[in-house]
Each structure stands twice: as C-alpha cells, then as structure tokens.
Design an enzyme around this catalytic site. Structure first.
Site, short mmCIF file in Angstrom:
data_model
loop_
_atom_site.label_atom_id
_atom_site.label_comp_id
_atom_site.label_asym_id
_atom_site.label_seq_id
_atom_site.Cartn_x
_atom_site.Cartn_y
_atom_site.Cartn_z
N GLN A 91 0.82 -1.20 0.00
CA GLN A 91 0.00 0.00 0.00
C GLN A 91 0.86 1.26 0.00
O GLN A 91 0.34 2.37 -0.10
CB GLN A 91 -0.91 0.00 1.23
CG GLN A 91 -1.85 -1.19 1.30
CD GLN A 91 -2.62 -1.24 2.61
OE1 GLN A 91 -3.55 -0.46 2.82
NE2 GLN A 91 -2.23 -2.14 3.50
N VAL A 93 3.64 4.09 -1.20
CA VAL A 93 3.93 4.74 -2.48
C VAL A 93 5.41 5.04 -2.66
O VAL A 93 5.81 5.60 -3.68
CB VAL A 93 3.09 6.03 -2.64
CG1 VAL A 93 1.60 5.68 -2.71
CG2 VAL A 93 3.36 7.03 -1.53
N ASP A 94 6.24 4.68 -1.69
CA ASP A 94 7.68 4.84 -1.84
C ASP A 94 8.24 3.63 -2.58
O ASP A 94 7.53 2.65 -2.85
CB ASP A 94 8.35 5.00 -0.47
CG ASP A 94 8.05 3.81 0.45
OD1 ASP A 94 8.55 2.70 0.16
OD2 ASP A 94 7.31 3.98 1.44
N HIS A 109 -1.41 1.57 -4.48
CA HIS A 109 -1.83 2.97 -4.43
C HIS A 109 -0.94 3.90 -5.24
O HIS A 109 -0.94 5.11 -5.03
CB HIS A 109 -1.90 3.43 -2.96
CG HIS A 109 -2.91 2.69 -2.17
ND1 HIS A 109 -2.84 2.56 -0.79
CD2 HIS A 109 -4.03 2.01 -2.55
CE1 HIS A 109 -3.89 1.84 -0.37
NE2 HIS A 109 -4.60 1.50 -1.42
N SER A 175 -2.91 -1.82 9.33
CA SER A 175 -3.95 -2.02 10.35
C SER A 175 -5.06 -2.95 9.89
O SER A 175 -5.91 -3.34 10.68
CB SER A 175 -4.56 -0.67 10.74
OG SER A 175 -5.24 -0.10 9.63
#
Length: 231
Positions: A91, A93-94, A109, A175
């Site tokens: 998830q 974005v790096d 994402h 989470s």
C-alpha cells in the site's frame, strides 16, 4: 524440481515508518497540517492543484532521503531462499522495497516516483518536482501517480489473483482497516498460514491468523527464519 512455495507479503505504512517516512495521517486526523481531503482527493486537486503538487513534491523529496530498513532487506533477501518465491503487494507509495532489492512488487496505491496524465492516465517516470503547467505529451496537466480517496484501485484484482496463489501470507505494517486492501486476506487459500506482524493490539474475529506483536524490522526476519526452518 519441486514447485517453489509462494510467499505473498502485504505491506503498509508501518514498514516505511521504520525508515523515517511518516504514516498516512497524524492522530489528529491531519496530514502535515492539511486535511486529507485537501491533499489526497480529486476534489482537492481541482480546488488547489498547486497545494497538492507541492505536498507530493515534499513527500517525494523525503522518500529519497531515507533508506530501506531491516524488514525491506529481509524480504528482498528471502528471494534467494531455496524453494521459495516472493511477491510483495504494498500500500506504500515509496520505492523502498525496490531499493532493498525486491523484484516482484505491486503498488496498490501508485508510486511517488511516477506521474500521470490527468486526461488519459498514461504513466511516466517522475524525476523531480511537478508544478502547475507541467504537461503530459497529450497536453494535459501532470499529476502524481497516486490513488486518491474516492478513486478506484485499478490493481486490486491483480493483487487478489496473487494472494489466491499464496502458500503463506505475511501481512506487515498495516492495520487491516483500509479497504479494499484489507479484503485481500479473504483471497488466501484455505489452510494457508497467515502471519500478521503488528506491534499494536490485534483486532478480534480473525481465527487462523498468527499475530506477531513486533515492529516490522524485527518481526519480519523472525517469521522468515521460521519459514526457512519449518517448511
């Protein structure tokens, strides 16, 4: 030769946080003192594109200043484990997984180091900052290649197909509250072990899941050692 076992890994913000990248939003619901709706939604981009572009310019600069941590490195190193293959669904974005050496990474994402046309969604490498007036070859304004709130997650079906082939599913630093990514657990084959590494209190109602109450940098190497020894 026997078919390699497939380790599928779902990673979230908690993995990048240990490298110094702040998690998505602060406890007060703000992101760098901005409402999430103002910097991570199509509506926010239409209202103030300069604000949104600079916000992601800052995130991109920050990501370039940090390095992969022990969790990223352990996952990359596990690609060399005999009898295993590794797929990472993130998830984040790096590009810390790639910089650590992982070769099979799906970014649900989007990525900070990519940009896209606002007209055709064509994706391009993003070597630096994006400003208002920076145009794609089709003449449209460029935007960060990030999936914002209210937008579809185009790679979720690919992620579900990958998860459905998992011999082991490892969930790290997320989470399991953000959908559709959290729903990927339901695609894991029946009987495949599921490990969740998270230092916080695990949620109730998930039978068959083994929780490892540790940070990613210690929990991931521990689980990978168990997989090497136990399979």
């Amino acid at each position: 030769m026997p078919t390699p076992k497939h380790l599928v890994v779902l990673t979230g913000a908690g993995v990048s946080a240990e490298s110094g990248i702040r998690t998505f939003r602060d406890s007060n619901g703000l992101w760098e003192n901005h409402r999430v709706e103002d910097v991570a939604s199509p509506e926010g981009f239409r209202r103030d594109p300069a604000l949104v572009l600079e916000f992601y310019n800052q995130r991109r600069r920050q990501a370039r200043e940090v390095a992969p941590n022990a969790a990223h490195l352990a996952l990359a190193g596990f690609e060399e484990a005999p009898g295993w293959r590794v797929s990472i669904i993130t998830q984040n974005v790096d590009d810390l997984h790639e910089r650590a050496g992982s070769s099979q990474v799906l970014h649900l994402h989007g990525m900070l180091n990519q940009m896209s046309s606002t007209r055709t969604q064509e994706v391009y490498d993003c070597p630096g900052d994006i400003h208002v007036g920076d145009l794609a070859p089709d003449g449209s304004q460029l935007r960060p290649h990030i999936v914002w709130f209210g937008e579809l997650v185009p790679l979720i079906e690919d992620a579900a197909e990958i998860t459905a082939t998992a011999d082991v599913l490892l969930v790290v630093g997320t989470s399991l509250q953000v959908y559709p990514a959290a729903g990927l657990l339901h695609y894991a084959p029946a009987g495949s072990p599921i490990y969740v590494i998270d230092p916080s209190q695990p949620p109730a109602g998930r039978p068959g899941v083994r929780y490892i109450p540790e940070a990613a940098s210690t929990g991931v190497p521990r689980v990978l050692r168990e997989l090497t020894d136990g399979f």
